[in-house]
Design an enzyme around this catalytic site. Structure first.
Site, PDB file in Angstrom:
ATOM      1  N   ASP A 210      37.313  42.945  40.067  1.00 36.36           N
ATOM      2  CA  ASP A 210      38.224  42.569  41.138  1.00 36.36           C
ATOM      3  C   ASP A 210      38.105  41.065  41.413  1.00 36.36           C
ATOM      4  O   ASP A 210      37.010  40.506  41.424  1.00 36.36           O
ATOM      5  CB  ASP A 210      37.861  43.367  42.397  1.00 36.36           C
ATOM      6  CG  ASP A 210      38.849  43.203  43.516  1.00 36.36           C
ATOM      7  OD1 ASP A 210      40.019  43.569  43.330  1.00 36.36           O
ATOM      8  OD2 ASP A 210      38.448  42.720  44.596  1.00 36.36           O
ATOM      9  N   GLU A 274      40.724  41.020  36.701  1.00 41.15           N
ATOM     10  CA  GLU A 274      41.925  40.752  37.481  1.00 41.15           C
ATOM     11  C   GLU A 274      42.032  39.231  37.576  1.00 41.15           C
ATOM     12  O   GLU A 274      41.446  38.606  38.449  1.00 41.15           O
ATOM     13  CB  GLU A 274      41.814  41.386  38.873  1.00 41.15           C
ATOM     14  CG  GLU A 274      43.062  41.183  39.716  1.00 41.15           C
ATOM     15  CD  GLU A 274      42.861  41.608  41.165  1.00 41.15           C
ATOM     16  OE1 GLU A 274      43.834  42.060  41.783  1.00 41.15           O
ATOM     17  OE2 GLU A 274      41.723  41.472  41.690  1.00 41.15           O
TER      18      GLU A 274
END
Length: 548
Positions: A210, A274
């Site tokens: 993330d 990401e």
């Protein structure tokens, strides 16, 4: 498709399980590890290569698990470590890989380190693990800089010190419940090394990272030249807060850890980031041979339904990413974005009414186009069902912290996170075995026609299209060729070939066009009759020779 000598992740199709909404195994209305285990045979039947599992760590759930209080345990809401181990074992027995979501940019206010920092006071070693700073203004009443949080509001929150007086401020680039780590402190990197090893020892096949462009901030925390950019775009724009050069050292360090485990038992581990950066060339810098294995290529997700725009984005990815030796990792949906059928239903002209039928056709066509491209792909749960966005959730049901921060329901992500419909004609549609417990987000009545049970019984459904595409993707030797050749076709279409004789064509118009090759397609997102490629559709062919 497993190719001898080629790491599995290079062309894998992975399925994102947003755990809260996939399947409820204990009847409390929230998806969990037991429910995910029960759904594994479904994933194997669909034909994906593995799953990406959203965060299931202990968390107060202010951002549905992306606010982590303990990185080496399981939240009781979802199960326990035994249930996690059983999920890994069952997935591997079915030939499915498991990629675990990890959140290294920030933690929860309930994390022991942050609680210690609050108690320790200014200039303490405990506060040095985060970004604490004195405020500006005569009495420190103003934030240390002008940064804004991506989810809305200032990126700083002021605390009260142990004596009750207003004190320092701490940085949070998302919500006040998610303080950012200070990765310039050596203990932070050491801590996450141990976190990775903990889960690798339990058998995970890799990590989805993330906010992989985060972690490091400019060391001086200067003002941003455009302080509202992150908030307005809901993306990583502030050049002082994102994409700092030091972050690449983290991915080299993590790659070494994964390489050590891979060398130990011969099973490849992967890191997929990401990575929200301006250009494919910027993304390629994260995908050098000693850094991340993969990074989501979000450009198609943000591209309007237009042939020239799609070709530009595809060309850019293949031109800039593949030369560093990494595959392009394609995505069209995820848990942060409006679902594709709804996104594509919008008209091109201002004020034009959405057309759900057109949106559904375009979503099917885009999926078939994406699955024909060289590289890997990630699917979001429900994408294979053609699920539209739920756009009319009642205000009292909304849970997204973006809505709370901005007061704007339209900016929220709840509509793509409504629990999946499995069976039946009414809620909870088989999501839970205890109908008396309502799902954590309400399911609309029209979910019945999108249920997995109904779609599996309809050969023309989206589910069958995805399953057939995944089977062909796995079996066609032409798709082992990593090159792509653009071929001639009618206006506003994209036609390309791969390997010996594979052709993919997408019609971006609202009317049928002449098919670029003769004969019945291997697979098409809509019926292609009389030598025509249907409006808003994609088709695959195998031919003896590619058209000139």
């Amino acid at each position: 498709m497993a190719i001898p000598g080629v790491p599995w992740w290079r062309d894998a199709v992975m399925y994102q399980i947003y755990l809260r909404s996939f399947r409820d195994g204990n009847g409390d209305g929230v998806g969990d590890l037991r429910g995910a285990r029960a759904g594994l045979p479904y994933l194997a039947m669909l034909g994906v290569d593995g799953l990406w599992l959203s965060p299931c760590f202990p968390s107060p759930q202010h951002d549905h698990g992306y606010d982590v209080a303990d990185y080496c345990a399981i939240d009781p809401l979802f199960g326990d470590l035994t249930a996690f181990d059983q999920l890994i074992a069952d997935a591997h027995a079915l030939g499915l890989k498991v990629v675990l979501d990890i959140v290294p940019n920030h933690c929860s206010r309930e994390h022991p380190w942050f609680r210690e920092a609050l108690e320790a006071g200014p200039a303490s070693a405990a506060r040095a693990r985060f970004h604490f700073a004195d405020g500006r203004g005569e009495h420190g009443e103003l934030p240390p800089n002008n940064w804004r949080a991506m989810f809305g509001g200032p990126a700083w929150t002021r605390i009260r010190e142990a004596d009750g007086r207003p004190g320092q401020w701490y940085l949070h680039l998302f919500t006040p419940h998610q303080p950012d780590f200070n990765w310039r402190h050596p203990e932070v990197g050491d801590y996450f090394d141990d976190v990775l090893r903990f889960w690798l020892d339990r058998g995970v096949d890799g990590f989805r990272i993330d906010v992989a462009v985060g972690l490091y901030k400019h060391p001086d925390l200067p003002d941003s030249p455009d302080p509202t950019a992150d908030e307005d775009a809901r993306d990583a724009v502030n050049p002082q807060a994102w994409n700092q050069p030091e972050v690449h050292e983290v991915w080299r360090r993590w790659r070494e850890i994964c390489n050590t485990y891979s060398a130990r038992d011969g099973k490849e581990r992967t890191l997929v980031g990401e990575v929200a950066v301006p250009t494919p060339a910027d993304q390629a810098a994260y995908l050098r041979p000693d850094e991340l294995h993969q990074a989501f290529y979000f450009d198609l997700l943000h591209t309007p339904w237009d042939a020239a725009a799609f070709r530009t984005r595809i060309d850019a990815a293949l031109k800039d990413i593949t030369p560093v030796g990494a595959p392009v990792t394609w995505v069209l949906n995820n848990h942060d974005q409006q679902r594709t059928p709804t996104r594509y239903s919008r008209g091109a002209l201002p004020g034009e009414e959405p057309d759900p039928e057109r949106g559904a056709a375009r979503a099917r066509a885009a999926a078939l186009l994406m699955l024909a491209l060289p590289g890997s792909a990630y699917l979001y749960q429900g994408e294979e069902l053609g699920l539209p966005e739920v756009t009319d959730l009642p205000p009292e049901a909304l849970t997204d912290p973006i809505v709370a921060a901005t007061g704007e329901p339209a900016k929220g992500r709840d509509g793509c996170r409504v629990p999946l419909p499995w069976t039946g004609e009414q809620a909870p549609f088989g999501f839970s075995d205890a109908p008396s417990h309502r799902p954590w987000l309400p399911q609309p009545h029209w979910f019945a026609r999108y249920s997995m049970q109904r779609q599996r019984g309809d050969n023309g459904s989206s589910w069958h299209l995805y399953r057939d595409a995944l089977q062909l993707r796995r079996s066609l030797t032409s798709l082992r060729d990593t090159t792509l050749h653009w071929l001639p076709g009618p206006a506003d279409t994209l036609v390309f070939g791969r390997g010996p004789g594979f052709v993919c064509a997408t019609n971006f118009t609202d009317a049928p066009v002449a098919a670029p090759v003769p004969g019945k397609p291997l697979l098409s997102s809509l019926p292609c009759d009389d030598g025509k490629l249907a409006a808003n559709s994609t088709a695959w062919w195998l031919v003896d020779r590619l058209p000139d």
